[in-house]
Write an enzyme that holds these catalytic residues in place. Sequence first.
Site, PDB file in Angstrom:
ATOM      1  N   HIS A 115       0.846  -1.184  -0.034  1.00  0.00           N
ATOM      2  CA  HIS A 115       0.027   0.082  -0.153  1.00  0.00           C
ATOM      3  C   HIS A 115       0.896   1.263  -0.118  1.00  0.00           C
ATOM      4  O   HIS A 115       2.158   1.031   0.158  1.00  0.00           O
ATOM      5  CB  HIS A 115      -0.985  -0.103   1.178  1.00  0.00           C
ATOM      6  CG  HIS A 115      -0.332   0.040   2.541  1.00  0.00           C
ATOM      7  ND1 HIS A 115      -0.383  -0.913   3.442  1.00  0.00           N
ATOM      8  CD2 HIS A 115       0.580   0.901   3.204  1.00  0.00           C
ATOM      9  CE1 HIS A 115       0.385  -0.615   4.574  1.00  0.00           C
ATOM     10  NE2 HIS A 115       0.845   0.598   4.501  1.00  0.00           N
TER      11      HIS A 115
HETATM   12  P1  TYD Z   1      -2.349  -3.680   7.065  1.00  0.00           P
HETATM   13  O1  TYD Z   1      -2.319  -2.385   6.679  1.00  0.00           O
HETATM   14  O2  TYD Z   1      -2.785  -4.858   6.366  1.00  0.00           O
HETATM   15  O3  TYD Z   1      -1.151  -4.089   7.781  1.00  0.00           O
HETATM   16  P2  TYD Z   1       0.541  -3.948   7.048  1.00  0.00           P
HETATM   17  O4  TYD Z   1       0.755  -2.469   6.633  1.00  0.00           O
HETATM   18  O5  TYD Z   1       1.444  -4.586   8.058  1.00  0.00           O
HETATM   19  O6  TYD Z   1       0.393  -4.989   5.642  1.00  0.00           O
HETATM   20  O7  TYD Z   1      -3.020  -3.602   8.662  1.00  0.00           O
HETATM   21  C1  TYD Z   1      -3.864  -5.026   9.056  1.00  0.00           C
HETATM   22  C2  TYD Z   1      -5.022  -4.255   9.826  1.00  0.00           C
HETATM   23  O8  TYD Z   1      -4.687  -3.604  11.035  1.00  0.00           O
HETATM   24  C3  TYD Z   1      -6.125  -3.761   9.122  1.00  0.00           C
HETATM   25  O9  TYD Z   1      -7.221  -4.258   9.421  1.00  0.00           O
HETATM   26  C4  TYD Z   1      -5.958  -2.332   9.551  1.00  0.00           C
HETATM   27  C5  TYD Z   1      -5.548  -2.389  10.987  1.00  0.00           C
HETATM   28  N1  TYD Z   1      -4.572  -1.545  11.651  1.00  0.00           N
HETATM   29  C6  TYD Z   1      -5.121  -0.659  12.528  1.00  0.00           C
HETATM   30  O10 TYD Z   1      -6.136  -0.645  13.038  1.00  0.00           O
HETATM   31  N2  TYD Z   1      -4.285   0.518  13.027  1.00  0.00           N
HETATM   32  C7  TYD Z   1      -3.041   0.442  12.756  1.00  0.00           C
HETATM   33  O11 TYD Z   1      -2.348   1.483  13.138  1.00  0.00           O
HETATM   34  C8  TYD Z   1      -2.413  -0.371  11.598  1.00  0.00           C
HETATM   35  C9  TYD Z   1      -0.975   0.059  11.322  1.00  0.00           C
HETATM   36  C10 TYD Z   1      -3.443  -1.084  11.021  1.00  0.00           C
END
Ligand code: TYD
Length: 140
Positions: free
Chosen positions: A52
Site C-alpha cells: 500500500h
Molecule cells: P495492514 O495495513 O494490512 O498491515 P500491513 O501494513 O502490515 O500490511 O493492517 C492490518 C489491519 O490492522 C487492518 O485491518 C488495519 C489495522 N490497523 C489498525 O487498526 N491500526 C493501525 O495503526 C494499523 C497499522 C493497522
Amino acid sequence: MTVTEARIIKFPIFKDKRGSLTFIEELKNIPFNISRIYYLFDIRKGASRGSHAHKLNEGLLISIVGEFKVEIDDGFQKKLFHLNKPNEGLYIPKMIWRNLFDFSDNALCLALASHEYDENEYIRDYDSFLKKVIKDRNLK
Ligand code: TYD
C-alpha cells in the site's frame, strides 16, 4: 514524493558493559512528529506485508529484532532496503508504495507513523496509486 527522499536514518548507540541503548526523538533524529506506533510480530514464514501507499502518512520502519527487506516504489523507480539493525530505520515519505518481505523467523518490525490510523488515507490498489502519482506530477 520519490524514492530518493526515502533514506536509512542511523540512531546513536550508547554502549557500556550492561549493553546498548539507542533513542529516537521526533523532529530531531526523524523528520516528523510521531502520532502512532505499531509493530509486526509473529510473522508467518514467507509472509509479506504492506502493499500500500499513504496519501498523508510518513513513517519509519525499524528491524528491532531479526531482519527483513523493504521494496519501495514511487511509480517510476524502485529501491530495495535490507533492515537488520535495531539502531537504524527506513524513513518512507508519503505516496510511496512499500512491500515488506523476507522476514527472518524471529523478526520484530517497529513502525513509527506521522498520522493516526485512517483507512481513508491508504491506497491499497496499485493501479489507483499509479493514477494518483501521474495526476499529482501533472498538476505541479
Ligand atoms: P495492514 O495495513 O494490512 O498491515 P500491513 O501494513 O502490515 O500490511 O493492517 C492490518 C489491519 O490492522 C487492518 O485491518 C488495519 C489495522 N490497523 C489498525 O487498526 N491500526 C493501525 O495503526 C494499523 C497499522 C493497522
